[in-house]
Design an enzyme around this catalytic site. Structure first.
Site, PDB file in Angstrom:
ATOM      1  N   GLU A   1      13.430 -14.146 -12.113  1.00  0.00           N
ATOM      2  CA  GLU A   1      14.571 -13.797 -11.263  1.00  0.00           C
ATOM      3  C   GLU A   1      15.727 -13.335 -12.146  1.00  0.00           C
ATOM      4  O   GLU A   1      16.525 -14.177 -12.608  1.00  0.00           O
ATOM      5  CB  GLU A   1      15.014 -15.007 -10.441  1.00  0.00           C
ATOM      6  CG  GLU A   1      13.980 -15.504  -9.459  1.00  0.00           C
ATOM      7  CD  GLU A   1      14.607 -16.196  -8.248  1.00  0.00           C
ATOM      8  OE1 GLU A   1      14.283 -15.793  -7.133  1.00  0.00           O
ATOM      9  OE2 GLU A   1      15.444 -17.097  -8.425  1.00  0.00           O
TER      10      GLU A   1
ATOM     11  N   HIS B   1      16.338 -22.742 -11.082  1.00  0.00           N
ATOM     12  CA  HIS B   1      16.976 -21.572 -10.461  1.00  0.00           C
ATOM     13  C   HIS B   1      18.281 -21.275 -11.196  1.00  0.00           C
ATOM     14  O   HIS B   1      18.981 -22.185 -11.621  1.00  0.00           O
ATOM     15  CB  HIS B   1      17.240 -21.852  -8.974  1.00  0.00           C
ATOM     16  CG  HIS B   1      17.607 -20.608  -8.226  1.00  0.00           C
ATOM     17  ND1 HIS B   1      18.870 -20.066  -8.300  1.00  0.00           N
ATOM     18  CD2 HIS B   1      16.874 -19.776  -7.457  1.00  0.00           C
ATOM     19  CE1 HIS B   1      18.886 -18.951  -7.576  1.00  0.00           C
ATOM     20  NE2 HIS B   1      17.693 -18.755  -7.060  1.00  0.00           N
TER      21      HIS B   1
ATOM     22  N   ASN C   1      13.518 -19.125  -0.389  1.00  0.00           N
ATOM     23  CA  ASN C   1      14.491 -20.110  -0.859  1.00  0.00           C
ATOM     24  C   ASN C   1      15.727 -20.021   0.034  1.00  0.00           C
ATOM     25  O   ASN C   1      16.500 -19.078  -0.077  1.00  0.00           O
ATOM     26  CB  ASN C   1      14.843 -19.795  -2.330  1.00  0.00           C
ATOM     27  CG  ASN C   1      15.937 -20.707  -2.862  1.00  0.00           C
ATOM     28  OD1 ASN C   1      16.330 -21.675  -2.210  1.00  0.00           O
ATOM     29  ND2 ASN C   1      16.429 -20.389  -4.060  1.00  0.00           N
TER      30      ASN C   1
ATOM     31  N   GLU D   1      21.083 -20.500 -10.149  1.00  0.00           N
ATOM     32  CA  GLU D   1      22.266 -21.149  -9.564  1.00  0.00           C
ATOM     33  C   GLU D   1      22.386 -22.591 -10.057  1.00  0.00           C
ATOM     34  O   GLU D   1      23.495 -23.099 -10.214  1.00  0.00           O
ATOM     35  CB  GLU D   1      22.202 -21.061  -8.027  1.00  0.00           C
ATOM     36  CG  GLU D   1      22.479 -19.634  -7.569  1.00  0.00           C
ATOM     37  CD  GLU D   1      21.769 -19.221  -6.285  1.00  0.00           C
ATOM     38  OE1 GLU D   1      21.335 -20.099  -5.517  1.00  0.00           O
ATOM     39  OE2 GLU D   1      21.659 -17.993  -6.060  1.00  0.00           O
TER      40      GLU D   1
ATOM     41  N   LYS E   1      18.273 -21.860   0.004  1.00  0.00           N
ATOM     42  CA  LYS E   1      19.513 -22.297  -0.673  1.00  0.00           C
ATOM     43  C   LYS E   1      20.265 -23.270   0.262  1.00  0.00           C
ATOM     44  O   LYS E   1      19.622 -24.035   0.966  1.00  0.00           O
ATOM     45  CB  LYS E   1      20.339 -21.081  -1.102  1.00  0.00           C
ATOM     46  CG  LYS E   1      19.475 -20.092  -1.912  1.00  0.00           C
ATOM     47  CD  LYS E   1      20.231 -19.007  -2.596  1.00  0.00           C
ATOM     48  CE  LYS E   1      19.243 -18.126  -3.364  1.00  0.00           C
ATOM     49  NZ  LYS E   1      19.892 -17.065  -4.120  1.00  0.00           N
TER      50      LYS E   1
ATOM     51  N   SER F   1      16.915  -9.849  -4.699  1.00  0.00           N
ATOM     52  CA  SER F   1      17.143  -8.772  -3.725  1.00  0.00           C
ATOM     53  C   SER F   1      15.856  -8.124  -3.216  1.00  0.00           C
ATOM     54  O   SER F   1      15.819  -6.918  -2.984  1.00  0.00           O
ATOM     55  CB  SER F   1      18.100  -7.720  -4.308  1.00  0.00           C
ATOM     56  OG  SER F   1      19.373  -8.304  -4.548  1.00  0.00           O
TER      57      SER F   1
ATOM     58  N   GLY G   1      21.065 -11.809  -5.014  1.00  0.00           N
ATOM     59  CA  GLY G   1      22.135 -11.709  -4.021  1.00  0.00           C
ATOM     60  C   GLY G   1      23.037 -10.497  -4.205  1.00  0.00           C
ATOM     61  O   GLY G   1      24.109 -10.437  -3.609  1.00  0.00           O
TER      62      GLY G   1
HETATM   63  P1  13P Z   1      18.145 -12.913  -3.052  1.00  0.00           P
HETATM   64  O1  13P Z   1      16.809 -12.548  -2.483  1.00  0.00           O
HETATM   65  O2  13P Z   1      19.172 -13.227  -2.005  1.00  0.00           O
HETATM   66  O3  13P Z   1      18.613 -11.908  -4.059  1.00  0.00           O
HETATM   67  O4  13P Z   1      17.944 -14.297  -3.847  1.00  0.00           O
HETATM   68  C1  13P Z   1      16.870 -14.436  -4.702  1.00  0.00           C
HETATM   69  C2  13P Z   1      16.786 -15.847  -5.092  1.00  0.00           C
HETATM   70  O5  13P Z   1      17.674 -16.402  -5.694  1.00  0.00           O
HETATM   71  C3  13P Z   1      15.572 -16.591  -4.692  1.00  0.00           C
HETATM   72  O6  13P Z   1      15.481 -17.803  -5.350  1.00  0.00           O
END
Ligand code: 13P
Length: 250
Positions: free
Chosen positions: A167, A95, A9, A97, A11, A213, A173
């Protein structure tokens, strides 16, 4: 046998030229052909990246979101039908976010899942608790509610197409990944809830990804968990070497 998947992803990262270069590098660094690699770039790069990956059977492309209705006066939005027309076969839906910054809730996400399926695009449905939920020991309830309100309205034939990505918000992150015990525990719980709702056959075929992560160091032990069928990778998917190492750690 469940498919093994590593999805990246991106983003809101990468210009078109940077993205096309990254795809080339990912193709060279991901040697494990038994793993399906899914690249989820920003909408605007979908068609170009789907074209670039055409003919590569172990690569697919995903959008990161879609609108909940088919078409109309929704300036700035993108429909599932448009996504399908680019060659993308998957859409990340729900997601954290999107939930946190754009106020997407379980019932809205249920509509998005239906819209993706109606356009023959496979939802990669994200769910997971935040840090406070885990501290309060209500993480199983939160995830159960997310499944109930966004997915469990589906007919078995439709549900069986959906990929679920666990997740935990506290792991995204942050560099703090779930332990194998936490990841396996939640994945096992998700599979058992699917079993209760749709039966053993559907639950055993359901693909469950872990995200939060994941990196080249921890991927191997996470992917070795019985109910973890792959990963949804954020930060580490932006570096071809790291993403390739995650793919190759299966
Ligand atoms: P990270 O791997 O940066 O923690 O993000 C995970 C994520 O949000 C994948 O959709």
């Amino acid at each position: 046998m469940r498919k093994k998947i590593v999805a990246g992803n991106w983003k809101m990262n990468k210009t078109l030229s940077e993205g096309l270069k990254l795809v080339d590098e990912i193709v060279s660094s991901s040697e494990n052909n038994s793993v399906l690699k899914i690249i989820a770039p920003p909408f605007i790069h979908l068609a170009s990246i789907a074209d670039k990956l055409k003919g590569k059977e172990d690569f697919e492309v995903a959008a990161q979101n879609c609108h909940q209705v088919e078409s109309g006066a929704f300036t700035g939005e993108v429909s599932a039908e448009m996504i399908a027309s680019t060659g993308a076969k998957y859409i990340i839906i729900g997601h954290s976010e999107r939930r946190i910054y754009f106020g997407e809730n379980n019932s809205l996400l249920a509509q998005k899942v239906l819209m993706a399926l109606a356009n023959n695009v496979i939802p990669i449905f994200c769910l997971g608790e935040n840090a406070a939920d885990r501290a309060a020991n209500i993480h199983l309830d939160v995830v159960k509610q997310q499944m109930k309100e966004s997915l469990f309205n589906l007919l078995p034939a439709d549900f069986s197409k959906v990929i679920v990505a666990y997740e935990p918000v506290w792991a995204i992150g942050t560099g703090v990944t779930a332990t194998t015990h936490q990841a396996q525990g939640m994945h096992n719980f998700i599979r058992s809830e699917i079993n209760k709702k749709y039966g053993k056959m559907v639950s055993e075929e359901s693909i469950l990804l872990y995200g939060g992560s994941v990196n080249a160091e921890n991927a191997k032990e996470l992917f070795a968990c019985l109910d973890v069928d792959g990963g949804l990778i954020g930060g580490a998917s932006l570096k071809a070497g790291e993403f390739g190492a995650i793919v190759n750690s299966f």
